[in-house]
Each structure stands twice: as C-alpha cells, then as structure tokens.
Design a protein around this motif. Structure first.
Motif, mmCIF file in Angstrom:
data_model
loop_
_atom_site.group_PDB
_atom_site.id
_atom_site.type_symbol
_atom_site.label_atom_id
_atom_site.label_comp_id
_atom_site.label_asym_id
_atom_site.label_seq_id
_atom_site.Cartn_x
_atom_site.Cartn_y
_atom_site.Cartn_z
ATOM 1 N N TYR A 341 41.050 53.272 56.652
ATOM 2 C CA TYR A 341 41.869 53.280 55.444
ATOM 3 C C TYR A 341 41.658 51.982 54.681
ATOM 4 C CZ TYR A 341 45.240 50.728 58.450
ATOM 5 O OH TYR A 341 45.853 49.848 59.309
ATOM 6 N N THR A 342 41.758 52.087 53.378
ATOM 7 C CA THR A 342 41.611 50.934 52.508
ATOM 8 C C THR A 342 42.925 50.666 51.801
ATOM 9 O OG1 THR A 342 40.833 52.333 50.691
ATOM 10 C CG2 THR A 342 39.157 51.363 52.125
ATOM 11 N N ILE A 343 43.131 49.408 51.470
ATOM 12 C CA ILE A 343 44.372 48.988 50.821
ATOM 13 C C ILE A 343 44.009 48.304 49.509
ATOM 14 C CG2 ILE A 343 46.484 47.636 51.069
ATOM 15 C CD1 ILE A 343 45.909 47.611 54.110
ATOM 16 N N THR A 355 48.069 50.665 47.004
ATOM 17 C CA THR A 355 47.632 52.041 47.235
ATOM 18 C C THR A 355 46.864 52.075 48.541
ATOM 19 O OG1 THR A 355 47.517 52.571 44.881
ATOM 20 C CG2 THR A 355 46.245 53.946 46.382
ATOM 21 N N VAL A 356 47.260 52.958 49.445
ATOM 22 C CA VAL A 356 46.605 53.102 50.742
ATOM 23 C C VAL A 356 45.859 54.436 50.731
ATOM 24 C CG1 VAL A 356 46.918 53.196 53.244
ATOM 25 C CG2 VAL A 356 48.421 51.760 51.850
ATOM 26 N N THR A 395 51.191 55.400 47.676
ATOM 27 C CA THR A 395 51.492 54.057 47.180
ATOM 28 C C THR A 395 52.781 53.572 47.828
ATOM 29 O OG1 THR A 395 52.718 54.928 45.269
ATOM 30 C CG2 THR A 395 50.375 54.438 44.966
ATOM 31 N N TYR A 396 52.858 52.265 47.986
ATOM 32 C CA TYR A 396 54.046 51.663 48.602
ATOM 33 C C TYR A 396 54.311 50.335 47.912
ATOM 34 C CZ TYR A 396 57.226 49.603 51.997
ATOM 35 O OH TYR A 396 58.324 49.029 52.588
ATOM 36 N N THR A 397 55.576 50.038 47.689
ATOM 37 C CA THR A 397 55.973 48.772 47.086
ATOM 38 C C THR A 397 56.690 47.926 48.127
ATOM 39 O OG1 THR A 397 56.218 49.827 44.919
ATOM 40 C CG2 THR A 397 57.230 47.666 45.216
ATOM 41 N N PHE A 398 56.105 46.797 48.455
ATOM 42 C CA PHE A 398 56.739 45.879 49.400
ATOM 43 C C PHE A 398 57.959 45.235 48.752
ATOM 44 C CE2 PHE A 398 52.386 46.054 51.045
ATOM 45 C CZ PHE A 398 52.632 46.268 52.389
ATOM 46 N N HIS A 399 58.860 44.769 49.597
ATOM 47 C CA HIS A 399 60.066 44.128 49.081
ATOM 48 C C HIS A 399 59.795 42.705 48.615
ATOM 49 C CE1 HIS A 399 62.961 47.265 50.218
ATOM 50 N NE2 HIS A 399 62.175 47.459 51.269
ATOM 51 N N LEU A 411 48.953 60.914 64.834
ATOM 52 C CA LEU A 411 50.052 61.752 65.301
ATOM 53 C C LEU A 411 49.730 62.413 66.636
ATOM 54 C CD1 LEU A 411 51.335 63.411 62.014
ATOM 55 C CD2 LEU A 411 52.111 61.351 63.161
ATOM 56 N N ARG A 412 48.475 62.379 67.041
ATOM 57 C CA ARG A 412 48.080 62.906 68.345
ATOM 58 C C ARG A 412 48.144 61.841 69.434
ATOM 59 N NH1 ARG A 412 45.149 67.561 68.785
ATOM 60 N NH2 ARG A 412 44.851 68.758 66.889
ATOM 61 N N GLY A 413 48.607 60.650 69.112
ATOM 62 C CA GLY A 413 48.634 59.578 70.087
ATOM 63 C C GLY A 413 47.360 58.756 70.009
ATOM 64 N N GLY A 414 47.156 57.913 71.007
ATOM 65 C CA GLY A 414 45.996 57.051 70.981
ATOM 66 C C GLY A 414 46.335 55.700 70.396
ATOM 67 N N PRO A 415 45.366 54.785 70.382
ATOM 68 C CA PRO A 415 45.642 53.421 69.918
ATOM 69 C C PRO A 415 45.914 53.376 68.423
ATOM 70 C CG PRO A 415 43.295 53.728 70.304
ATOM 71 C CD PRO A 415 43.975 54.957 70.826
ATOM 72 N N SER A 416 46.699 52.407 68.039
ATOM 73 C CA SER A 416 46.979 52.201 66.623
ATOM 74 C C SER A 416 45.998 51.176 66.059
ATOM 75 C CB SER A 416 48.409 51.705 66.422
ATOM 76 O OG SER A 416 48.563 50.406 66.980
ATOM 77 N N THR A 417 45.880 51.163 64.750
ATOM 78 C CA THR A 417 45.101 50.143 64.069
ATOM 79 C C THR A 417 46.002 49.441 63.070
ATOM 80 O OG1 THR A 417 44.364 51.743 62.402
ATOM 81 C CG2 THR A 417 42.937 51.408 64.317
ATOM 82 N N VAL A 418 45.652 48.212 62.736
ATOM 83 C CA VAL A 418 46.474 47.448 61.802
ATOM 84 C C VAL A 418 45.569 46.715 60.829
ATOM 85 C CG1 VAL A 418 46.590 45.453 63.361
ATOM 86 C CG2 VAL A 418 48.322 45.734 61.573
ATOM 87 N N GLN A 419 45.960 46.725 59.586
ATOM 88 C CA GLN A 419 45.306 45.930 58.558
ATOM 89 C C GLN A 419 46.358 45.080 57.863
ATOM 90 O OE1 GLN A 419 42.179 47.505 56.028
ATOM 91 N NE2 GLN A 419 42.319 49.486 57.073
ATOM 92 N N HIS A 420 45.898 43.978 57.305
ATOM 93 C CA HIS A 420 46.786 43.074 56.580
ATOM 94 C C HIS A 420 46.406 43.053 55.109
ATOM 95 C CE1 HIS A 420 48.945 40.977 59.913
ATOM 96 N NE2 HIS A 420 47.953 41.527 60.589
ATOM 97 N N VAL A 421 47.395 42.785 54.297
ATOM 98 C CA VAL A 421 47.166 42.652 52.865
ATOM 99 C C VAL A 421 48.121 41.585 52.332
ATOM 100 C CG1 VAL A 421 48.812 44.484 52.260
ATOM 101 C CG2 VAL A 421 46.979 43.892 50.675
ATOM 102 N N VAL A 422 47.626 40.795 51.385
ATOM 103 C CA VAL A 422 48.458 39.792 50.724
ATOM 104 C C VAL A 422 48.824 40.303 49.338
ATOM 105 C CG1 VAL A 422 48.528 37.461 49.768
ATOM 106 C CG2 VAL A 422 47.504 37.861 52.009
ATOM 107 N N VAL A 423 50.107 40.336 49.055
ATOM 108 C CA VAL A 423 50.579 40.740 47.725
ATOM 109 C C VAL A 423 51.461 39.632 47.164
ATOM 110 C CG1 VAL A 423 50.448 43.226 48.105
ATOM 111 C CG2 VAL A 423 52.521 42.004 48.754
ATOM 112 N N GLY A 424 51.452 39.516 45.855
ATOM 113 C CA GLY A 424 52.261 38.509 45.183
ATOM 114 C C GLY A 424 53.391 39.129 44.407
ATOM 115 N N ALA A 425 54.186 38.282 43.773
ATOM 116 C CA ALA A 425 55.339 38.722 42.981
ATOM 117 C C ALA A 425 55.225 38.136 41.579
ATOM 118 C CB ALA A 425 56.643 38.286 43.640
ATOM 119 N N ASP A 426 55.807 38.822 40.603
ATOM 120 C CA ASP A 426 55.802 38.364 39.222
ATOM 121 C C ASP A 426 57.106 37.623 38.902
ATOM 122 O OD1 ASP A 426 53.283 39.234 38.697
ATOM 123 O OD2 ASP A 426 53.859 40.928 37.436
#
Length: 805
Positions: A341-343, A355-356, A395-399, A411-426
């Motif tokens: 997945y891309t962010i 947008t994921v 799409t998701y809006t961080f707080h 949803l079938r189980g198995g290992p998870s993956t994690v990605q990080h993203v940096v977002v800013g605020a106006d």
C-alpha cells in the motif's frame, strides 16, 4: 440504508418489502472487524431479537453484529421470503438460536456469516417446519463449550434446505440435523468437526459419543436428500452419520449402506480457530483434505468463500474431478508476491489528510477470479476503535501533525505490516487574546506567581472552537515579568511526558522578557516550568494555531522590509513617537491572499521603557504585546502578524520614541499564493548548548560561526521528508560584546538579517524561522566578542510530497 458503526441497544423490526430488482438493504457502514452492533432489547412483553423480518419480501441485512437478550434469537425471519443475511456475526442467547427461520418463510439465504452458539439446548441455526428453500452457504457455525449439547444446525420439517460449503465446529455435539419433512435437502462440501477441542492443538475423543454425530438425517427427511463431498472428523470416536435411524462410523460404511457420501472424507480437517474482530473462523492447514476437493456444481455453492475471496488452485494438490474449490467456508489461499500500500499526503488545504491505496498482490496459484484481498487498516490516532477494511483506496484525516503509523492486517490473519507517514498542519491566525496572566488571575485562580522550580498547567480544551484533540500546536507570545531570580521558562505539552531539556524564555532578576513560542497541545494543556530559584509572573497571548484547516506557509530568505532609522518601508527616516502607530505596506512583498506574515521585529534606541504591538492594519489594537523593552535596550522577537490587504500596524506602547526594524521571514496564505507548506511539531528538544556540548563546543568566536544537525536528520531513516523550513528557539548567553546572531542554511551565504540581538553580559532568547534549512544549519556571530549559544528545536515545515517507509 447505510448504518454507521456503533452500539445499538435496540430491536429492529422490518415489515416493509422491496422488489426482486431493488431489495430493501441494510448495510453496516464499517469494517468486518467491528461492524454495527445491534443487541436487541427486553420489554415487559419479553425478550426481542436484534432483527426481526416479519411478513416481508426482498430484504438484505449485511455485515451486522448481533446478540439478543435471553430467550430471543439474534435474528428472526418469520413468514418472509427472499431474505439474505450476509457477512454477519450472529451470537445466540440463553434458550434461543443465533438465527431462527420460521413460519412459512422461503428462499432465505445465510451466507459468509459467523454464527456462535454457547448456551445449552440452543442450536446455532434453527430452521422450523413450514420454511422451505433455505440456503446456508460459506458460513462458520461454532459452539466452543462442552456444556452446550445442541446441534450446530437444526432443520425440522423444512424441505429443500441447502447446506453447502459451511464449516460446523462443536464440542462433542451433533453437527447438522435434518428432521421431520426436510426432504429434498442437500448437505454438500461441508466440514463438520465434533471432537473434544478438535479445532485446537490437541483434539481428543468425546467422553460421551451419544450426541457427537456429525450428520443426522431422519427417516422422514431422506427422500430426495443428498449428502456428499463433505469432510467429517472421526476424532470424536462415535458415529459420524445417522441415516434413517442407523449409525455409521465412517464414510465408506455410510456410502456402502445408503449410496450417500461416496465422495465424503473421514479425516481430520486440520482446523485452527481464528478470529477477525467478532468473526470466528477456522483456517485449514496446508495439508488439509479440504483443499481442492469440493464440488463446484453443488447447489448453493458460491464462487467466493467466507471472506469473499475467489477460489484458488493449489498446484501441489490433485484436483477433484469437477474442479478445485475447497470444502468448508474458508478457501486456502496461496502465497503472493508484491502488493502493499502507498500513502499520499494531500497537503494544503487538507494538510492532515492522506490517501491510502492498496496495490493488489500477484498470486502464484490459479484463481477463478481476480484476487482482491480485503485488508484492515488501523491508524495510530484513530479514537473510534474501528479500523478501515478495504481492498481499494480510502482517505483519512489525522487529528494532529507528526509522524504517524498505519498498520495493515490481513483479515485472514498472518503478520501485519506498518508504514509511517509525516503530515503537517496549517495555520489559522487569530486576533490576539490573553489566555494567562498570573498577576491578575487570568487563566488561573490566584494572583500568586509561579514558585521556584514549579510547574503551572494551563488547560487548553479548545482553540477558537476547535477541540484540543484536533489542534497540533498553538502560537503564543509568552512574557516573563517580575522574576526574583535569573532562570528560564520551559513550555511543553501536558501529556504526561517528563520535563524536556529546553527553554523558551530566559531572564535575569527583575527583567521583563517576551518570546514567541510554538507549543503542541497534545493532551489539551500547556505546562509552564519555572527553571529558576525564585518566583516569576507569566503572561501568554494566543496568536493562532495549527490544525486541520487554515493557511499554508511559504518561507522566504530573510529580507529587511522596515528600518525606521533609514526610512526603509516608511516615507522618511523617523522613530515611532510615543503611543503612536506606524503602518507597513507589504503588498509589494507578499502576494494577494496572504493571511499573515512572519516578521522578526527588533526595537532599538527606545527613550523610555514600554512595549511594541503588531496587528492587522486598520483593525482594533489588541490589548497584548509582542515585545517589551527598557530605555536604551535593543531587543528582538519573532511575530506572526495577520495582515489586511498586505498591511500591518505597529503600536509604540511607551512614553518615548523608538526605532523599529523588521525582517520578513515568510508568510501564510492559500496554495495559490505559493504557501503550500505545513507545520510539524518536533520538540521542544535541545540541539546545541555550546557551554557543554562535545560536538559543538563554544563559545562562538567573534565574527565566527558554528553548525549543527537538526533532529529530523538525526532521528529519521532514509526516505523521510526534507524539511522546507525550520522553527528553532535560539538563546544567546554570556556575550562579551554587543551584537546579533543570524541562522541560515549552511549551504548558503550568511544573509543580511538578524535573528537575535544582544548586549554584553545579557541572556536573550528568540524564536527563529529558517527557510530551506537542509541537513545542516549555521549560526553566525555578528559581534566583536564571543558568545555562548543554545538552540532548541520546536518543529519544521514540509511541502506536499509522497512519503512513506
């Protein structure tokens, strides 16, 4: 009808009908991990199901999680037709099944649903006399307790029932029972396991096998009924089949005597219990006999499994003569390559939104359709408790701004993956307002100064009507006055973290000092720590905040836009007279649409003590200050000033004249103005202290420089966003001579601008904004004497980008 995820303690009765082409459809609008939870009610008339469909036609219920009070089925279908319950989670209550199909109901379908029944005497699925044409397909029916002796599925006098591709797991109880006039029914492609803990790591025989028959067909139900292509676990030790009252211990004896079950398999299905949220399911092992052995043409069989996944052909397993579907509810899937997945952060005007996008994996097995794996995404600041389940884009809006983690689970189980993203605020500029003044009990309940070494907590539950949970940071002018001893003030978020090694305002006994601060409000409040051995009064004037909406930022190379000594920015060289206002027109320096400007303000040659206030042109002057000075003092402070038509005003709040110098360091506005950068809080954290650093030893010599690495370079791995601007708090201390400091990107030449002015022996702080800082930042000492320097990181700006690691 779309039903939002949540807890619904109510009973829903559906009596209206749709049409065959347009059924009335109720869908839980959230993930299969946490669907809308409807749990029925008890009234004076008795217990009521979560859902009752009564006398209705063409109705669909999809993805709901249901329970009911004791004595009521979770879902009741009564005298209704063409009703579908799909992808649901149905739990039974005491004395009632999870789902009951009764009356003259016909053509009811239960598909891809997790059914759990735990109470003694209650089957998971009950189909009563009078019903007809019921289809149970790709469901899991589970009874985990030895105390519950009820069958998984009971069909009593309901002809034409299709039980196809289900997984029925119980603890030494009957699996599937066809009784009464249930003629013309089909039990095919099912997996039935009725052993002691048969789905766990140590399956065992049943202590009593009397009620452990997997499939029972009464004499009255045998006519036209077909049983075949099932996998039955023999671990129970009892009869696997009962046909017209006669028991059979295995598939071969059953087939020889009845002509049924010729393709049945008597072997362990090798199941392991799994759960995905509230959904119970069973994963067959890679060596299970269920693989590629089902009959795809069985009545009621589906092209997709419990998860909606296509059927896959395991190349290492011989296929059944008719195809490669797996028996039971869950298809065993093959390995995959690629996918992920891309962010994409969206930037202004939605700076906290990303947008994921799921990218489909490449399967290594043949499938009967495109493979679209549904994944569950959990975002680290989501407070709803509900993940996002999708095989596409959302799409998701961080707080708040910052470095965020997005976890993805299959949803079938198995290992998870994690990605990080940096977002800013106006940024949203505000009319300055005083939030704290310990002298006059503003923001606090007393007029007592802050004690030596003590903390003052200022609650900030909201800013301009925005909850603190959606505010990344506030910008405020903080003033220290009447200190009884020298020291420093440190501001940091009230979120349980320990006191950081950083300072925002430095002062000596009796001194009044102001400094602009940008501080996160994570936790809803701000802590003021008095780092001195004496008491001190504190003022805080709110200037604006960073959040989900507002204006982006455009840093510029520092440029002098006002110098009353030379007449720059004015009609003539002249000081601002006592209690007078000077207007500065920046419309030629910043584009139309600018909402606020960042100015480094310096007051010099004041003839009396007082203060300077900057505010939007032609507006009412706020009762706050941006910097304070005494007669003869040169003092600087950064200011974020709202503008009106590109103009700002400066008020001299003293009884004497004063010279003012302003350096433009950036502006806020719309993306059309070029202001597309957003702010990321990072700190407060100490970067440099030349008094004690080994890497950056001091003092900084006369007309010399130092350089240092900011945190975003030290703490971030490859692929992190390159900051487009930096926000730092700089302090000069122990200067041998008067002068000023300039911060600049180390790759560039030293600009003709000042960030901090000092006189010999003085300790002076100032907030600094540095455009395009790169990986190394330099500080130049414009003084004929040495000076010690302290630098604390507060945050940085980022431009729109694609970034994930």
């Amino acid at each position: 009808m779309l039903v939002e995820a949540g807890d619904y303690p109510e009973s829903v009765t559906i009596t209206r009908s749709g049409t065959a082409d347009a059924p009335i459809t109720f869908v839980s609008n959230d993930s299969s991990l946490n669907p809308a939870y409807v749990r029925g009610l008890s009234t004076t008339q008795g217990a009521n199901p979560a859902f009752t469909v009564s006398g209705a036609q063409h109705v669909v219920l999809r993805r709901f999680y249901t329970t009911a009070p004791g004595g009521a089925a979770s879902v009741l279908i009564d005298h209704s037709s063409d009703v579908t319950v799909d992808q649901a989670v149905l739990n039974s209550s005491a004395g009632a099944p999870a789902i009951q199909i009764t009356g003259t109901s016909r053509d009811v379908t239960l598909s891809r649903t997790s059914v759990t029944h735990v109470t003694n005497g209650s089957p998971g699925v009950e189909i009563d006399a009078g019903a007809s044409g019921t289809v149970l397909s790709a469901d899991t029916i589970f009874s985990p307790f030895a105390a519950n002796h009820a069958p998984g599925i009971t069909v009593s006098g309901a002809p034409g029932t299709l039980i196809t591709g289900d997984t029925v797991v119980g603890y030494c109880a009957q699996g599937i029972v066809l009784a009464g006039d249930s003629t013309g029914s089909t039990v095919k492609n099912d997996v039935v396991e009725e052993a002691a803990n048969g789905w766990g790591s140590s399956p065992a025989a049943c202590a009593s096998t009397a009620d452990a028959t997997a499939i029972s067909v009464a004499d009255t139900a045998t006519s036209g009924t077909s049983v075949d292509d099932n996998v039955i676990d023999p671990t129970s030790g009892g009869s696997l089949y009962s046909w017209a009252g006669t028991g059979y211990p295995d598939a071969s004896s059953f087939a020889a005597a009845t002509g049924q079950g010729g393709a049945d398999i008597s072997a362990s299905p090798q199941l392991t219990a799994q759960s995905t949220g509230a959904r119970q399911w069973f994963a067959p092992a890679s060596s299970s006999p269920v693989i590629d052995s089902a009959d795809p043409a069985a009545p009621g069989e589906t092209a997709t499994d419990f998860f909606g996944s296509p059927r896959e052909d395991d190349p290492s397993v011989p296929n059944a003569a008719s195809g490669y579907y797996d028996r039971g509810a869950v298809e065993v899937v093959g390995p995959e390559s690629g996918g992920g997945y891309t962010i994409q952060p969206l930037g202004s005007p939605n700076p906290l939104q990303v947008t994921v996008t799921t990218t489909a994996p490449t399967p290594t097995w043949t499938a009967n359709g495109p493979i679209h794996r549904v994944y569950s995404y959990i975002l680290d600041d989501d407070t709803t408790g509900f993940p996002v389940d999708t095989d596409g884009t959302f799409t998701y809006t961080f707080h708040r701004a910052g470095d965020h983690a997005i976890h993805r689970y299959s949803l079938r189980g198995g290992p998870s993956t994690v990605q990080h993203v940096v977002v800013g605020a106006d940024y949203t500029p505000l009319t300055p307002v005083r939030l704290l003044d310990t002298r006059h009990a503003v923001g606090v309940t007393t007029t007592t100064p802050v004690a030596a070494g003590a903390d003052l907590v200022l609650p900030v539950p909201s800013v301009a009507g925005i909850p603190a949970a959606d505010v990344s940071a506030v910008v405020a002018n903080v003033t220290v006055t009447q200190p009884t001893a020298g020291g420093h003030l440190t501001l940091y978020p009230h979120n349980g973290e320990s006191l950081p090694t950083a300072s925002n305002v430095n002062f000596t006994a009796g001194q009044t000092v102001a400094n602009l601060v940008t501080v996160p409000v994570d936790g809803g409040g701000v802590v003021f720590h008095n780092g001195s051995s004496g008491t001190v009064h504190v003022l805080m004037d709110l200037q604006g905040f960073y959040g989900r909406a507002g204006s982006g930022f455009k840093p510029v190379s520092p440029a002098r836009v006002l110098d009353t000594r030379s007449g720059l920015g004015t009609s003539a060289a002249r000081a601002i007279t006592a209690h007078a206002t000077l207007s500065l027109d920046l419309s030629g320096r910043v584009p139309a649409g600018t909402t606020a400007v960042v100015l480094n303000l310096t007051v010099t040659r004041p003839t009396e003590h007082g203060y300077l206030t900057a505010y939007p042109d032609a507006g009412a002057m706020p009762g706050v200050s941006n910097l304070n000075f005494t007669a003869g003092e040169t003092v600087a402070n950064l200011a974020v000033v709202p503008v009106t038509d590109g103009k700002v005003d400066f008020y001299n709040g003293s009884g004497g004249t004063v010279q003012v110098v302003a350096d433009l360091e950036g502006y806020f506005g719309s993306a059309a103005t070029g202001a597309n950068q957003s702010y990321v809080p990072e700190g407060p954290a100490r970067l440099v202290d030349t008094r004690s650093d080994f890497d950056v030893p001091g003092p900084v010599p006369a007309y010399g420089s130092i350089r240092f690495y900011p945190l975003w370079h030290k703490d971030c791995s490859a692929g992190c966003p390159r900051p487009a601007g930096a926000v730092l708090n700089m302090t000069a201390t122990q200067p041998r001579k008067s002068g000023f400091l300039t911060l600049y990107p180390n790759e560039q030449t030293v600009p003709n601008a000042s960030n901090l002015n000092f006189i010999a022996g003085q300790t002076v702080p100032n907030l600094v904004s540095v455009a395009d800082p790169g990986l190394i930042i330099g500080v130049y000492n414009h003084s004929s004497g040495s000076v010690q320097i302290i630098v604390d990181e507060e945050g940085y700006y980022i431009a729109p980008q694609t970034w994930a690691n």
